[in-house]
Write a protein that holds these residues in place. Structure first.
Motif, PDB file in Angstrom:
ATOM      1  N   PHE A 126       0.838  -1.203   0.000  1.00  0.00           N
ATOM      2  CA  PHE A 126       0.000   0.000   0.000  1.00  0.00           C
ATOM      3  C   PHE A 126       0.874   1.254   0.000  1.00  0.00           C
ATOM      4  N   ARG A 127       1.917   1.241   0.804  1.00  0.00           N
ATOM      5  CA  ARG A 127       2.831   2.406   0.837  1.00  0.00           C
ATOM      6  C   ARG A 127       3.473   2.613  -0.523  1.00  0.00           C
ATOM      7  N   GLU A 128       3.896   1.542  -1.154  1.00  0.00           N
ATOM      8  CA  GLU A 128       4.513   1.622  -2.480  1.00  0.00           C
ATOM      9  C   GLU A 128       3.557   2.262  -3.487  1.00  0.00           C
ATOM     10  N   LEU A 129       2.273   1.964  -3.365  1.00  0.00           N
ATOM     11  CA  LEU A 129       1.257   2.531  -4.263  1.00  0.00           C
ATOM     12  C   LEU A 129       0.914   3.983  -3.916  1.00  0.00           C
ATOM     13  N   GLY A 130       1.359   4.440  -2.756  1.00  0.00           N
ATOM     14  CA  GLY A 130       1.070   5.815  -2.348  1.00  0.00           C
ATOM     15  C   GLY A 130      -0.203   5.965  -1.543  1.00  0.00           C
ATOM     16  N   VAL A 131      -0.826   4.848  -1.147  1.00  0.00           N
ATOM     17  CA  VAL A 131      -2.032   4.932  -0.322  1.00  0.00           C
ATOM     18  C   VAL A 131      -1.658   5.666   0.964  1.00  0.00           C
ATOM     19  N   ALA A 132      -2.404   6.720   1.274  1.00  0.00           N
ATOM     20  CA  ALA A 132      -2.069   7.575   2.418  1.00  0.00           C
ATOM     21  C   ALA A 132      -2.517   6.994   3.744  1.00  0.00           C
ATOM     22  N   ALA A 133      -3.613   6.218   3.734  1.00  0.00           N
ATOM     23  CA  ALA A 133      -4.135   5.679   4.991  1.00  0.00           C
ATOM     24  C   ALA A 133      -5.210   4.642   4.710  1.00  0.00           C
ATOM     25  N   LEU A 134      -5.479   3.862   5.730  1.00  0.00           N
ATOM     26  CA  LEU A 134      -6.568   2.889   5.719  1.00  0.00           C
ATOM     27  C   LEU A 134      -7.550   3.269   6.820  1.00  0.00           C
ATOM     28  N   VAL A 135      -8.830   3.103   6.542  1.00  0.00           N
ATOM     29  CA  VAL A 135      -9.866   3.293   7.551  1.00  0.00           C
ATOM     30  C   VAL A 135     -10.762   2.065   7.446  1.00  0.00           C
TER      31      VAL A 135
ATOM     32  N   ASN B 208       3.936  -0.751  11.877  1.00  0.00           N
ATOM     33  CA  ASN B 208       5.360  -1.035  11.704  1.00  0.00           C
ATOM     34  C   ASN B 208       5.899  -0.488  10.388  1.00  0.00           C
ATOM     35  N   HIS B 209       5.069  -0.449   9.352  1.00  0.00           N
ATOM     36  CA  HIS B 209       5.489   0.064   8.048  1.00  0.00           C
ATOM     37  C   HIS B 209       5.154   1.543   7.852  1.00  0.00           C
ATOM     38  N   GLY B 210       4.611   2.190   8.875  1.00  0.00           N
ATOM     39  CA  GLY B 210       4.329   3.618   8.787  1.00  0.00           C
ATOM     40  C   GLY B 210       3.083   3.956   7.995  1.00  0.00           C
ATOM     41  N   LEU B 211       2.138   3.012   7.910  1.00  0.00           N
ATOM     42  CA  LEU B 211       0.889   3.249   7.188  1.00  0.00           C
ATOM     43  C   LEU B 211      -0.220   3.522   8.195  1.00  0.00           C
ATOM     44  N   PRO B 212      -0.732   4.739   8.261  1.00  0.00           N
ATOM     45  CA  PRO B 212      -1.794   5.051   9.217  1.00  0.00           C
ATOM     46  C   PRO B 212      -3.046   4.212   8.971  1.00  0.00           C
ATOM     47  N   ALA B 213      -3.627   3.701  10.049  1.00  0.00           N
ATOM     48  CA  ALA B 213      -4.837   2.886   9.968  1.00  0.00           C
ATOM     49  C   ALA B 213      -5.747   3.267  11.131  1.00  0.00           C
ATOM     50  N   LEU B 214      -6.946   3.695  10.803  1.00  0.00           N
ATOM     51  CA  LEU B 214      -7.886   4.187  11.793  1.00  0.00           C
ATOM     52  C   LEU B 214      -9.128   3.302  11.819  1.00  0.00           C
ATOM     53  N   THR B 215      -9.541   2.895  13.017  1.00  0.00           N
ATOM     54  CA  THR B 215     -10.745   2.093  13.193  1.00  0.00           C
ATOM     55  C   THR B 215     -11.930   3.011  13.453  1.00  0.00           C
ATOM     56  N   VAL B 216     -12.956   2.895  12.591  1.00  0.00           N
ATOM     57  CA  VAL B 216     -14.150   3.733  12.708  1.00  0.00           C
ATOM     58  C   VAL B 216     -15.376   2.858  12.423  1.00  0.00           C
ATOM     59  N   PRO B 217     -16.160   2.526  13.437  1.00  0.00           N
ATOM     60  CA  PRO B 217     -17.361   1.721  13.219  1.00  0.00           C
ATOM     61  C   PRO B 217     -18.318   2.400  12.236  1.00  0.00           C
TER      62      PRO B 217
ATOM     63  N   PHE C  13      -6.163  11.345  12.715  1.00  0.00           N
ATOM     64  CA  PHE C  13      -5.741  10.205  13.532  1.00  0.00           C
ATOM     65  C   PHE C  13      -5.590  10.559  14.992  1.00  0.00           C
ATOM     66  N   ALA C  14      -5.171  11.774  15.278  1.00  0.00           N
ATOM     67  CA  ALA C  14      -4.979  12.176  16.673  1.00  0.00           C
ATOM     68  C   ALA C  14      -6.315  12.336  17.388  1.00  0.00           C
ATOM     69  N   GLU C  15      -7.330  12.767  16.658  1.00  0.00           N
ATOM     70  CA  GLU C  15      -8.656  12.948  17.261  1.00  0.00           C
ATOM     71  C   GLU C  15      -9.577  11.749  17.021  1.00  0.00           C
ATOM     72  N   GLY C  16      -9.271  10.939  16.003  1.00  0.00           N
ATOM     73  CA  GLY C  16     -10.030   9.725  15.765  1.00  0.00           C
ATOM     74  C   GLY C  16     -11.349   9.913  15.063  1.00  0.00           C
ATOM     75  N   TRP C  17     -11.372  10.647  13.950  1.00  0.00           N
ATOM     76  CA  TRP C  17     -12.600  10.811  13.183  1.00  0.00           C
ATOM     77  C   TRP C  17     -12.318  10.791  11.687  1.00  0.00           C
ATOM     78  N   VAL C  18     -13.373  10.509  10.923  1.00  0.00           N
ATOM     79  CA  VAL C  18     -13.331  10.570   9.465  1.00  0.00           C
ATOM     80  C   VAL C  18     -14.599  11.267   9.005  1.00  0.00           C
TER      81      VAL C  18
ATOM     82  N   ARG D 224     -19.706  12.931   9.630  1.00  0.00           N
ATOM     83  CA  ARG D 224     -18.474  12.701  10.398  1.00  0.00           C
ATOM     84  C   ARG D 224     -18.720  11.559  11.378  1.00  0.00           C
ATOM     85  N   LEU D 225     -17.823  10.584  11.331  1.00  0.00           N
ATOM     86  CA  LEU D 225     -17.912   9.432  12.221  1.00  0.00           C
ATOM     87  C   LEU D 225     -16.710   9.422  13.158  1.00  0.00           C
ATOM     88  N   ARG D 226     -16.974   9.065  14.394  1.00  0.00           N
ATOM     89  CA  ARG D 226     -15.907   8.984  15.392  1.00  0.00           C
ATOM     90  C   ARG D 226     -15.410   7.559  15.503  1.00  0.00           C
ATOM     91  N   GLY D 227     -14.113   7.461  15.673  1.00  0.00           N
ATOM     92  CA  GLY D 227     -13.469   6.173  15.885  1.00  0.00           C
ATOM     93  C   GLY D 227     -12.536   6.272  17.066  1.00  0.00           C
TER      94      GLY D 227
END
Length: 169
Positions: free
Chosen positions: A74-83, A97-106, A122-127, A135-138
């Motif tokens: 994903f990093r190689e492809l330039g994907v900025a983050a996963l949610v 570990n690979h530096g790819l941000p991943a946020l859990t949001v129900p 990511f610091a506040e936990g929303w998308v 806007r959803l909170r995670g």
């Protein structure tokens, strides 16, 4: 690290395995070439459409399976983050570990379709869907995880802190 990211969204469903993300034949290839096969069967042609800064939004159990190291692809492809509504814990650790941000949001998959634009913090936990204003909170990422992501992953963080790699026998 800027904890606020905006990008174009690609939506995938529930229970997407690492095998579906990283087919076995691609595991023998160098990372840049292997990355061209992400979602090979799930979304044929996707790697030709994804652009740097894009985001992947997923359902529950994202990253199940054999724990293939997909985050580097994903990093190689330039994907900025996963949610995702829920990540497999080992997959989530691989992302950090690979530096790819991943946020859990129900409930995140119900708020987006392919091509939407999302803003997330990511610091506040929303998308947020920028078109609808939904806007959803995670779960906010802890400071240690944010620090690892800011460094580009765990190995760059350790190198920055002066830890030398352990020699292999």
């Amino acid at each position: 690290m800027n904890t606020l990211i905006t990008g174009r969204v690609w939506v995938v469903g529930d229970s997407v395995t690492t095998d579906a993300m990283y087919p076995a034949f691609a595991m023998k290839l160098p990372v840049p070439e292997a990355a061209r096969h992400v979602f090979y069967e799930l979304r044929p042609g996707w790697t030709g459409q994804v652009r740097p800064g894009d985001l992947v939004v997923a359902g529950r159990n994202f990253g199940l399976g054999s724990s293939r190291p997909v985050a580097a692809l994903f990093r190689e492809l330039g994907v900025a983050a996963l949610v995702a509504e829920e990540f497999n814990s080992l997959f989530l650790r691989n992302c950090v570990n690979h530096g790819l941000p991943a946020l859990t949001v129900p409930g995140v998959t119900a708020a987006f379709t392919d091509g939407d634009t999302a803003r997330l913090d990511f610091a506040e936990g929303w998308v947020e869907n920028t078109a609808t204003g939904t806007r959803l909170r995670g779960s906010a990422l802890p400071p240690l995880v944010l620090d690892i992501l800011a460094a580009g992953g765990i190995l760059p963080k350790l190198a920055r802190e002066g830890y030398a790699p352990v020699p292999q026998r």
